[in-house]
Design an enzyme around this catalytic site. Structure first.
Site, PDB file in Angstrom:
ATOM      1  N   GLY A  15       0.822  -1.207   0.000  1.00  0.00           N
ATOM      2  CA  GLY A  15       0.000   0.000   0.000  1.00  0.00           C
ATOM      3  C   GLY A  15       0.854   1.254   0.000  1.00  0.00           C
ATOM      4  O   GLY A  15       1.890   1.316   0.657  1.00  0.00           O
ATOM      5  N   ARG A  76       0.709  -5.129  -5.928  1.00  0.00           N
ATOM      6  CA  ARG A  76       0.827  -6.418  -5.255  1.00  0.00           C
ATOM      7  C   ARG A  76       1.380  -7.417  -6.267  1.00  0.00           C
ATOM      8  O   ARG A  76       1.089  -7.337  -7.456  1.00  0.00           O
ATOM      9  CB  ARG A  76      -0.530  -6.907  -4.757  1.00  0.00           C
ATOM     10  CG  ARG A  76      -1.315  -5.856  -3.977  1.00  0.00           C
ATOM     11  CD  ARG A  76      -0.781  -5.609  -2.593  1.00  0.00           C
ATOM     12  NE  ARG A  76      -1.587  -4.626  -1.860  1.00  0.00           N
ATOM     13  CZ  ARG A  76      -1.328  -4.212  -0.634  1.00  0.00           C
ATOM     14  NH1 ARG A  76      -0.277  -4.671   0.005  1.00  0.00           N
ATOM     15  NH2 ARG A  76      -2.110  -3.317  -0.046  1.00  0.00           N
ATOM     16  N   CYS A  77       2.173  -8.368  -5.798  1.00  0.00           N
ATOM     17  CA  CYS A  77       2.781  -9.334  -6.729  1.00  0.00           C
ATOM     18  C   CYS A  77       2.789 -10.720  -6.096  1.00  0.00           C
ATOM     19  O   CYS A  77       3.661 -11.040  -5.283  1.00  0.00           O
ATOM     20  CB  CYS A  77       4.198  -8.899  -7.093  1.00  0.00           C
ATOM     21  SG  CYS A  77       5.004  -9.985  -8.296  1.00  0.00           S
ATOM     22  N   ASP A 107       5.319  -5.153   6.283  1.00  0.00           N
ATOM     23  CA  ASP A 107       5.843  -6.484   6.600  1.00  0.00           C
ATOM     24  C   ASP A 107       5.965  -7.384   5.379  1.00  0.00           C
ATOM     25  O   ASP A 107       6.943  -8.118   5.218  1.00  0.00           O
ATOM     26  CB  ASP A 107       4.952  -7.171   7.641  1.00  0.00           C
ATOM     27  CG  ASP A 107       5.254  -6.695   9.059  1.00  0.00           C
ATOM     28  OD1 ASP A 107       6.290  -6.030   9.249  1.00  0.00           O
ATOM     29  OD2 ASP A 107       4.456  -6.976   9.964  1.00  0.00           O
ATOM     30  N   THR A 129       4.161   2.393   5.792  1.00  0.00           N
ATOM     31  CA  THR A 129       2.781   1.935   5.937  1.00  0.00           C
ATOM     32  C   THR A 129       2.029   2.882   6.855  1.00  0.00           C
ATOM     33  O   THR A 129       2.568   3.320   7.876  1.00  0.00           O
ATOM     34  CB  THR A 129       2.705   0.503   6.512  1.00  0.00           C
ATOM     35  OG1 THR A 129       1.345   0.197   6.850  1.00  0.00           O
ATOM     36  CG2 THR A 129       3.567   0.329   7.741  1.00  0.00           C
ATOM     37  N   ASP A 131      -0.338   2.011   8.680  1.00  0.00           N
ATOM     38  CA  ASP A 131      -0.963   1.212   9.736  1.00  0.00           C
ATOM     39  C   ASP A 131      -0.219   1.213  11.066  1.00  0.00           C
ATOM     40  O   ASP A 131      -0.765   0.781  12.077  1.00  0.00           O
ATOM     41  CB  ASP A 131      -1.128  -0.245   9.267  1.00  0.00           C
ATOM     42  CG  ASP A 131      -1.942  -0.356   7.990  1.00  0.00           C
ATOM     43  OD1 ASP A 131      -2.819   0.499   7.769  1.00  0.00           O
ATOM     44  OD2 ASP A 131      -1.695  -1.291   7.204  1.00  0.00           O
ATOM     45  N   ASP A 133       1.972  -0.783  12.080  1.00  0.00           N
ATOM     46  CA  ASP A 133       1.891  -2.152  12.597  1.00  0.00           C
ATOM     47  C   ASP A 133       3.202  -2.934  12.483  1.00  0.00           C
ATOM     48  O   ASP A 133       3.206  -4.160  12.583  1.00  0.00           O
ATOM     49  CB  ASP A 133       0.780  -2.922  11.878  1.00  0.00           C
ATOM     50  CG  ASP A 133       0.982  -3.017  10.375  1.00  0.00           C
ATOM     51  OD1 ASP A 133       1.876  -2.329   9.835  1.00  0.00           O
ATOM     52  OD2 ASP A 133       0.242  -3.780   9.722  1.00  0.00           O
ATOM     53  N   ARG A 158     -18.628  14.712  12.463  1.00  0.00           N
ATOM     54  CA  ARG A 158     -19.228  14.913  13.785  1.00  0.00           C
ATOM     55  C   ARG A 158     -20.053  16.194  13.836  1.00  0.00           C
ATOM     56  O   ARG A 158     -21.106  16.244  14.500  1.00  0.00           O
ATOM     57  CB  ARG A 158     -18.140  14.956  14.851  1.00  0.00           C
ATOM     58  CG  ARG A 158     -18.701  15.052  16.261  1.00  0.00           C
ATOM     59  CD  ARG A 158     -17.662  14.790  17.317  1.00  0.00           C
ATOM     60  NE  ARG A 158     -18.287  14.590  18.611  1.00  0.00           N
ATOM     61  CZ  ARG A 158     -17.723  14.012  19.638  1.00  0.00           C
ATOM     62  NH1 ARG A 158     -16.481  13.558  19.538  1.00  0.00           N
ATOM     63  NH2 ARG A 158     -18.355  13.876  20.783  1.00  0.00           N
ATOM     64  N   ARG A 175      -5.815  -1.899   8.473  1.00  0.00           N
ATOM     65  CA  ARG A 175      -5.742  -3.341   8.243  1.00  0.00           C
ATOM     66  C   ARG A 175      -6.142  -4.068   9.530  1.00  0.00           C
ATOM     67  O   ARG A 175      -7.225  -3.847  10.031  1.00  0.00           O
ATOM     68  CB  ARG A 175      -4.354  -3.729   7.743  1.00  0.00           C
ATOM     69  CG  ARG A 175      -4.315  -4.996   6.912  1.00  0.00           C
ATOM     70  CD  ARG A 175      -2.983  -5.224   6.247  1.00  0.00           C
ATOM     71  NE  ARG A 175      -1.857  -5.172   7.150  1.00  0.00           N
ATOM     72  CZ  ARG A 175      -0.665  -5.666   6.888  1.00  0.00           C
ATOM     73  NH1 ARG A 175      -0.435  -6.261   5.728  1.00  0.00           N
ATOM     74  NH2 ARG A 175       0.329  -5.560   7.750  1.00  0.00           N
ATOM     75  N   ARG A 216     -28.311  10.676  30.280  1.00  0.00           N
ATOM     76  CA  ARG A 216     -27.525  11.711  30.948  1.00  0.00           C
ATOM     77  C   ARG A 216     -27.535  13.031  30.186  1.00  0.00           C
ATOM     78  O   ARG A 216     -26.891  13.992  30.591  1.00  0.00           O
ATOM     79  CB  ARG A 216     -26.080  11.237  31.130  1.00  0.00           C
ATOM     80  CG  ARG A 216     -25.916  10.163  32.186  1.00  0.00           C
ATOM     81  CD  ARG A 216     -24.446  10.001  32.586  1.00  0.00           C
ATOM     82  NE  ARG A 216     -23.650   9.419  31.503  1.00  0.00           N
ATOM     83  CZ  ARG A 216     -23.397   8.113  31.400  1.00  0.00           C
ATOM     84  NH1 ARG A 216     -23.889   7.268  32.297  1.00  0.00           N
ATOM     85  NH2 ARG A 216     -22.656   7.656  30.407  1.00  0.00           N
ATOM     86  N   LYS A 218     -26.638  13.414  26.776  1.00  0.00           N
ATOM     87  CA  LYS A 218     -25.790  13.501  25.589  1.00  0.00           C
ATOM     88  C   LYS A 218     -26.648  13.250  24.347  1.00  0.00           C
ATOM     89  O   LYS A 218     -27.392  12.269  24.282  1.00  0.00           O
ATOM     90  CB  LYS A 218     -24.655  12.481  25.653  1.00  0.00           C
ATOM     91  CG  LYS A 218     -23.645  12.746  26.772  1.00  0.00           C
ATOM     92  CD  LYS A 218     -22.382  11.932  26.616  1.00  0.00           C
ATOM     93  CE  LYS A 218     -21.483  12.553  25.570  1.00  0.00           C
ATOM     94  NZ  LYS A 218     -20.126  11.955  25.571  1.00  0.00           N
ATOM     95  N   HIS A 220     -25.400  13.160  21.116  1.00  0.00           N
ATOM     96  CA  HIS A 220     -24.661  12.582  19.991  1.00  0.00           C
ATOM     97  C   HIS A 220     -23.708  11.525  20.521  1.00  0.00           C
ATOM     98  O   HIS A 220     -23.194  11.638  21.643  1.00  0.00           O
ATOM     99  CB  HIS A 220     -23.868  13.669  19.253  1.00  0.00           C
ATOM    100  CG  HIS A 220     -22.988  13.123  18.167  1.00  0.00           C
ATOM    101  ND1 HIS A 220     -21.620  12.976  18.309  1.00  0.00           N
ATOM    102  CD2 HIS A 220     -23.280  12.659  16.927  1.00  0.00           C
ATOM    103  CE1 HIS A 220     -21.120  12.454  17.194  1.00  0.00           C
ATOM    104  NE2 HIS A 220     -22.103  12.253  16.357  1.00  0.00           N
ATOM    105  N   ARG A 248     -25.742   6.364  11.661  1.00  0.00           N
ATOM    106  CA  ARG A 248     -25.177   6.385  10.310  1.00  0.00           C
ATOM    107  C   ARG A 248     -23.735   5.897  10.349  1.00  0.00           C
ATOM    108  O   ARG A 248     -22.976   6.200  11.283  1.00  0.00           O
ATOM    109  CB  ARG A 248     -25.204   7.809   9.736  1.00  0.00           C
ATOM    110  CG  ARG A 248     -26.607   8.330   9.464  1.00  0.00           C
ATOM    111  CD  ARG A 248     -27.238   7.636   8.263  1.00  0.00           C
ATOM    112  NE  ARG A 248     -28.564   8.141   7.977  1.00  0.00           N
ATOM    113  CZ  ARG A 248     -29.699   7.656   8.487  1.00  0.00           C
ATOM    114  NH1 ARG A 248     -29.629   6.637   9.342  1.00  0.00           N
ATOM    115  NH2 ARG A 248     -30.865   8.154   8.174  1.00  0.00           N
ATOM    116  N   TYR A 254      -9.957   5.140   1.271  1.00  0.00           N
ATOM    117  CA  TYR A 254      -8.624   5.423   0.746  1.00  0.00           C
ATOM    118  C   TYR A 254      -8.202   6.878   0.797  1.00  0.00           C
ATOM    119  O   TYR A 254      -7.048   7.190   0.510  1.00  0.00           O
ATOM    120  CB  TYR A 254      -8.521   4.886  -0.687  1.00  0.00           C
ATOM    121  CG  TYR A 254      -8.389   3.384  -0.718  1.00  0.00           C
ATOM    122  CD1 TYR A 254      -7.155   2.772  -0.487  1.00  0.00           C
ATOM    123  CD2 TYR A 254      -9.494   2.578  -0.937  1.00  0.00           C
ATOM    124  CE1 TYR A 254      -7.027   1.395  -0.483  1.00  0.00           C
ATOM    125  CE2 TYR A 254      -9.377   1.196  -0.931  1.00  0.00           C
ATOM    126  CZ  TYR A 254      -8.144   0.606  -0.705  1.00  0.00           C
ATOM    127  OH  TYR A 254      -8.022  -0.752  -0.684  1.00  0.00           O
TER     128      TYR A 254
END
Length: 324
Positions: A15, A76-77, A107, A129, A131, A133, A158, A175, A216, A218, A220, A248, A254
């Site tokens: 990615g 990707r391969c 990785d 990356t 991520d 990770d 929001r 991921r 209480r 709230k 949202h 929703r 991406y």
């Protein structure tokens, strides 16, 4: 004594991530300063097998540091996961005089670099990356930009969701890792944060939280859902049916990969790219660049791939505390 490196190749794999161009630029210009030729390999390991290899000069990387994505492209391969594909890749490197290779990716990309090293090509991996990770490093190229992009998008969702007094489920990338979700959950003030590493899939707890928060006062409720859990749309339907609160789902997708990289991603990627070129020229191979304890360091790829990473327990507890 290690054989002197004469030509360094550079590719981006897996990615794309903001800051990859800064890393490419650094590899090219530092290598040239070291008196080493540079070749760019387009479209990752697939481009290597297709021999999509170009000569790169200092001007080849002009005006790219501020651009998202990767000028070399990525793909990707599956073929490169085979022994035959890996041997072919090493043979193509030798054919084009590439005796050192910098691989920018995650990785999976490291495993490819590791395979090339076994076939006699000096390789260095850079952690590219969004991520976050990769266990051997506290920082990965692209995470800072991606998490800020997600944070800003969540703020916008929001605003409108609060106006309609809805429950919002916003799904972020990562991921199988929950770092983007954790950071955004804290930074955006989410009431619930769902992480692959921690979530018990008990939706009733979320439903009870929404109902109790309404009692209480709230109006949202914000839920940050990690990509590794997913199914945000069906989750929204179930929560709305159980609570009676309009719910929703928004999947950011991406957009989190794109955009101009932050200063941190440009700076860190630049330092890492230069370090990769330097340690290749020193004769090192099968290494991974990382950032740990405030320092740029390198690890053996085998050691790096064997490391495990998890959500820090204290940070997770804080995320729950701040949501009260």
């Amino acid at each position: 004594m290690a054989k002197a490196i004469k030509t360094i190749g550079v590719l981006t794999s897996g990615g794309d991530a903001p800051g990859m161009n800064a890393a490419i630029r650094a590899v090219v210009r530092k290598s040239l300063t070291n008196g080493v030729k540079v070749k760019g390999i387009k479209r990752g390991y697939q481009g290597l097998l297709n021999e999509e290899i170009i000569d790169m000069e200092a001007r080849s990387v002009s005006d790219i540091i501020q651009r998202g994505g990767t000028i070399l492209g990525t793909a990707r391969c599956m073929e490169f996961k085979t022994e035959a594909g890996q041997q072919q890749g090493a043979d193509i490197c030798r054919k084009h005089g590439i005796d050192g290779l910098v691989v920018i990716g995650g990785d999976g990309s490291y495993m490819g670099a590791q395979a090339l090293s076994r076939h006699g090509i000096n390789t260095i991996g850079l952690p590219g990356t969004i991520d976050l990770d990769i266990a051997c490093t506290d920082y990965t190229i692209g995470f800072d930009t991606a998490v800020n992009t997600a944070m800003q998008a969540i703020d916008k969702v929001r605003d409108t969701s609060s106006s309609h007094e809805r429950c919002s489920i916003i799904e972020v990338m990562g991921r199988n890792a929950g770092y983007i979700a954790l950071w955004c959950g804290v930074a955006n003030g989410a009431e619930d944060i769902l992480l692959p590493e921690k979530y018990d899939y008990n939706e009733q707890n979320i439903i009870n939280n929404i109902i109790n928060n309404r009692k209480r006062g709230k109006t949202h409720h914000l839920i940050i859902n990690a990509e590794g859990i997913g199914h945000s749309t069906s989750m929204a339907r179930r929560i709305e049916a159980a609570t009676g609160v309009e719910t929703r789902a928004t999947i950011l997708g991406y957009m989190q990969r794109g955009g101009s990289p932050t200063c941190k991603d440009r700076y860190y990627a630049s330092i890492m790219g230069c370090l990769a070129a330097d340690i290749l020229c020193e004769g090192k191979t099968n290494r991974v660049i990382g950032y740990r304890g405030g320092k740029f360091v390198d690890f053996d790829i085998e050691e790096a791939l064997a490391m495990q990473k998890d959500i820090p327990e204290y940070e997770y507890k804080i995320s729950k505390l701040l949501a009260i």
